[in-house]
Design a protein around this motif. Sequence first.
Motif, PDB file in Angstrom:
ATOM      1  N   LEU A   4       0.908  -1.262  -0.056  1.00 49.90           N
ATOM      2  CA  LEU A   4       0.027  -0.121  -0.063  1.00 49.90           C
ATOM      3  C   LEU A   4       0.765   1.071  -0.001  1.00 49.90           C
ATOM      4  CD1 LEU A   4      -2.770   1.410   0.519  1.00 49.90           C
ATOM      5  CD2 LEU A   4      -2.526   1.185   2.859  1.00 49.90           C
ATOM      6  N   SER A   5       0.684   2.168  -0.950  1.00 50.82           N
ATOM      7  CA  SER A   5       1.338   3.355  -1.083  1.00 50.82           C
ATOM      8  C   SER A   5       0.211   4.743  -1.089  1.00 50.82           C
ATOM      9  CB  SER A   5       2.239   3.409  -2.296  1.00 50.82           C
ATOM     10  OG  SER A   5       2.941   2.511  -2.420  1.00 50.82           O
ATOM     11  N   PHE A   6       0.877   5.585  -0.177  1.00 54.16           N
ATOM     12  CA  PHE A   6       0.182   6.935  -0.263  1.00 54.16           C
ATOM     13  C   PHE A   6       1.130   7.782  -0.848  1.00 54.16           C
ATOM     14  CE2 PHE A   6      -2.090   5.076   3.177  1.00 54.16           C
ATOM     15  CZ  PHE A   6      -3.173   5.240   3.402  1.00 54.16           C
ATOM     16  N   GLN A   7       0.807   8.573  -1.973  1.00 52.44           N
ATOM     17  CA  GLN A   7       1.764   9.463  -2.622  1.00 52.44           C
ATOM     18  C   GLN A   7       1.093  10.936  -2.560  1.00 52.44           C
ATOM     19  OE1 GLN A   7       2.181   7.815  -6.235  1.00 52.44           O
ATOM     20  NE2 GLN A   7       3.679   6.148  -5.684  1.00 52.44           N
ATOM     21  N   ASP A   8       1.762  11.564  -1.876  1.00 47.93           N
ATOM     22  CA  ASP A   8       1.513  13.181  -1.815  1.00 47.93           C
ATOM     23  C   ASP A   8      -0.087  13.436  -1.657  1.00 47.93           C
ATOM     24  OD1 ASP A   8       1.822  15.986  -1.554  1.00 47.93           O
ATOM     25  OD2 ASP A   8       1.921  15.795  -3.868  1.00 47.93           O
ATOM     26  N   VAL A   9      -0.667  12.603  -0.838  1.00 45.70           N
ATOM     27  CA  VAL A   9      -2.038  12.700  -0.476  1.00 45.70           C
ATOM     28  C   VAL A   9      -2.365  13.958   0.308  1.00 45.70           C
ATOM     29  CG1 VAL A   9      -3.945  11.510   0.582  1.00 45.70           C
ATOM     30  CG2 VAL A   9      -2.615  10.361  -0.791  1.00 45.70           C
ATOM     31  N   ARG A  27       4.878  -2.072   3.139  1.00 43.49           N
ATOM     32  CA  ARG A  27       5.313  -3.273   2.456  1.00 43.49           C
ATOM     33  C   ARG A  27       4.592  -4.322   2.677  1.00 43.49           C
ATOM     34  NH1 ARG A  27      10.154  -0.082   3.360  1.00 43.49           N
ATOM     35  NH2 ARG A  27      10.368  -0.910   5.652  1.00 43.49           N
ATOM     36  N   ASP A  28       4.632  -5.335   1.749  1.00 44.67           N
ATOM     37  CA  ASP A  28       3.921  -6.821   1.858  1.00 44.67           C
ATOM     38  C   ASP A  28       4.358  -7.373   3.000  1.00 44.67           C
ATOM     39  OD1 ASP A  28       2.392  -6.602  -0.160  1.00 44.67           O
ATOM     40  OD2 ASP A  28       4.044  -7.480  -1.685  1.00 44.67           O
ATOM     41  N   GLY A  29       3.614  -7.896   4.271  1.00 44.53           N
ATOM     42  CA  GLY A  29       4.134  -8.498   5.204  1.00 44.53           C
ATOM     43  C   GLY A  29       4.449  -7.587   6.335  1.00 44.53           C
ATOM     44  N   GLU A  30       4.250  -6.239   6.185  1.00 51.95           N
ATOM     45  CA  GLU A  30       4.683  -5.484   7.079  1.00 51.95           C
ATOM     46  C   GLU A  30       3.393  -4.905   7.847  1.00 51.95           C
ATOM     47  OE1 GLU A  30       7.588  -1.541   7.147  1.00 51.95           O
ATOM     48  OE2 GLU A  30       6.174  -1.545   5.853  1.00 51.95           O
ATOM     49  N   ILE A  31       3.601  -4.706   9.275  1.00 49.79           N
ATOM     50  CA  ILE A  31       2.525  -3.971   9.919  1.00 49.79           C
ATOM     51  C   ILE A  31       2.940  -2.708  10.305  1.00 49.79           C
ATOM     52  CG2 ILE A  31       1.150  -3.909  12.126  1.00 49.79           C
ATOM     53  CD1 ILE A  31       1.709  -6.953  12.281  1.00 49.79           C
ATOM     54  N   LEU A 179      -2.229 -10.172  15.741  1.00 52.61           N
ATOM     55  CA  LEU A 179      -0.895  -9.975  15.430  1.00 52.61           C
ATOM     56  C   LEU A 179      -0.394 -11.417  14.716  1.00 52.61           C
ATOM     57  CD1 LEU A 179       1.418  -7.888  15.616  1.00 52.61           C
ATOM     58  CD2 LEU A 179       1.797  -8.664  17.784  1.00 52.61           C
ATOM     59  N   ARG A 180      -0.795 -12.485  15.339  1.00 57.61           N
ATOM     60  CA  ARG A 180      -0.211 -14.003  14.696  1.00 57.61           C
ATOM     61  C   ARG A 180      -0.901 -14.106  13.427  1.00 57.61           C
ATOM     62  NH1 ARG A 180      -1.245 -16.456  19.368  1.00 57.61           N
ATOM     63  NH2 ARG A 180      -3.108 -17.437  18.735  1.00 57.61           N
ATOM     64  N   ILE A 181      -2.108 -13.630  13.264  1.00 56.10           N
ATOM     65  CA  ILE A 181      -3.006 -13.854  12.064  1.00 56.10           C
ATOM     66  C   ILE A 181      -2.163 -13.105  10.978  1.00 56.10           C
ATOM     67  CG2 ILE A 181      -4.799 -13.762  10.843  1.00 56.10           C
ATOM     68  CD1 ILE A 181      -6.313 -14.655  13.349  1.00 56.10           C
ATOM     69  N   LEU A 182      -1.930 -11.522  11.011  1.00 55.02           N
ATOM     70  CA  LEU A 182      -1.447 -10.534  10.304  1.00 55.02           C
ATOM     71  C   LEU A 182       0.111 -11.190   9.726  1.00 55.02           C
ATOM     72  CD1 LEU A 182      -2.294  -7.408  11.600  1.00 55.02           C
ATOM     73  CD2 LEU A 182      -3.402  -8.275   9.893  1.00 55.02           C
ATOM     74  N   ALA A 187       0.020 -10.164   4.844  1.00 54.28           N
ATOM     75  CA  ALA A 187      -0.575  -8.963   3.991  1.00 54.28           C
ATOM     76  C   ALA A 187       0.244  -7.543   4.463  1.00 54.28           C
ATOM     77  CB  ALA A 187      -2.064  -8.926   4.178  1.00 54.28           C
ATOM     78  N   ALA A 188      -0.024  -6.667   3.687  1.00 59.96           N
ATOM     79  CA  ALA A 188       0.429  -5.348   4.087  1.00 59.96           C
ATOM     80  C   ALA A 188      -0.706  -4.700   5.134  1.00 59.96           C
ATOM     81  CB  ALA A 188       0.566  -4.119   2.995  1.00 59.96           C
TER      82      ALA A 188
END
Length: 357
Positions: A4-9, A27-31, A179-182, A187-188
């Motif tokens: 997921l990216s926010f760019q200059d929102v 990023r993918d896999g990041e919380i 947390l464990r499921i994420l 997913a991001a």
Amino acid sequence: MAGLSFQDVTHAYDGVEALRSFDLEVRDGEIVCLVGPSGCGKTTALRLAAGLEPLSHGNILVGGEHVSGGGRDWAPEERGVGLVFQDFALFPHMRVKDNIAFGLKGLDRATRQARVGELLEQVGLPGYGRKYPHMLSGGEQQRVALARALAPRPPVLLLDEPFSGLDVRLREEVRDLTLRILRDVGAAALVVTHDAEEAMYMGDRIAVMQEARLVQVGKPSEIYRNPASAFVAKFLGEVNWLHGIVTNGVVDSPIGRVDAGDIGEGEQVDVLVRPEGLKLCSEAHAVGRGAWVIANHPLGYVSLVTLRLDDGNELRARITGQDVPSPGQDVKIRFEPDAVFVFPCRADHERNQPLSG
Ligand code: ATP
């Protein structure tokens, strides 16, 4: 890769600015935990990513593809984004299994049933499929909401204060499960919370917001140890707030001489000290500024000691171990340099700004 990216929102509601120049990648896999005081724009960021709010300016990308901006404005269900809200938002007239299956389109009945069964196992609720939401506790409802969000295997999960509707004991249990499921699904995940400790517990990174802007993004320990401003230092944990003036590169603060870094000569500064960074010594010949113990509250592993310095300033220290001074005792104070932060003086309103979310 960026899930997921926010760019200059930038976003405003009828002239009320809710987000300004907001840039963030999860990023993918990041919380990533998004924190900040009430009204700073956290929910707006989530709503824009989910497609629940039309974007005014900038771009939002999922898996590298525009979902808002760049000529795109995809509907919420087309974005590959799962949502979990504070109030669970389950459909009350639908059984648990149908709530979970709601977002599962284009699958045959058997496959859908199998997926629902798998999700119920994953959130620790096997056998709950035929119940209705009102038959479940708050913690169970939040698990169903999580299962529903996970059902279509979205690459991005957005969670808005997911545990704040739960009491303390349940909150920890559901948070650990989430947390464990994420981690398992990879997913991001962007999690909004107003609770700094929760953000440090859950987040691979924390993004701190203040008045519609991101003011610092980093790993929890980095932000805690190297806050970019007095606001961030205070948001992430308790601080004692003192003042001083820079002279020859140091501040002769009420607790002793502190390095002023690159702050200019003669500038007024705020000196912030974490309570756990203070050390007390009751021996008469010890080195350090003098203080008098006003109160001592044992909290189990630590004791919270309130002190009055010789110059009248009051401080709180968190002391571990047995040797905790008693009220009325004179002590000498030393400090861990890593637990002291010096910033150019800000207006008093910042110091007093409420931090609850
Ligand atoms: P909280 O922690 O209290 O939920 P928040 O950080 O999530 O707050 P937002 O809900 O994103 O903040 O709100 C940001 C700003 O936008 C606030 O000033 C809020 O009053 C305003 N705002 C939010 N939604 C709307 C709306 N639908 N119409 C008008 N103003 C809005």
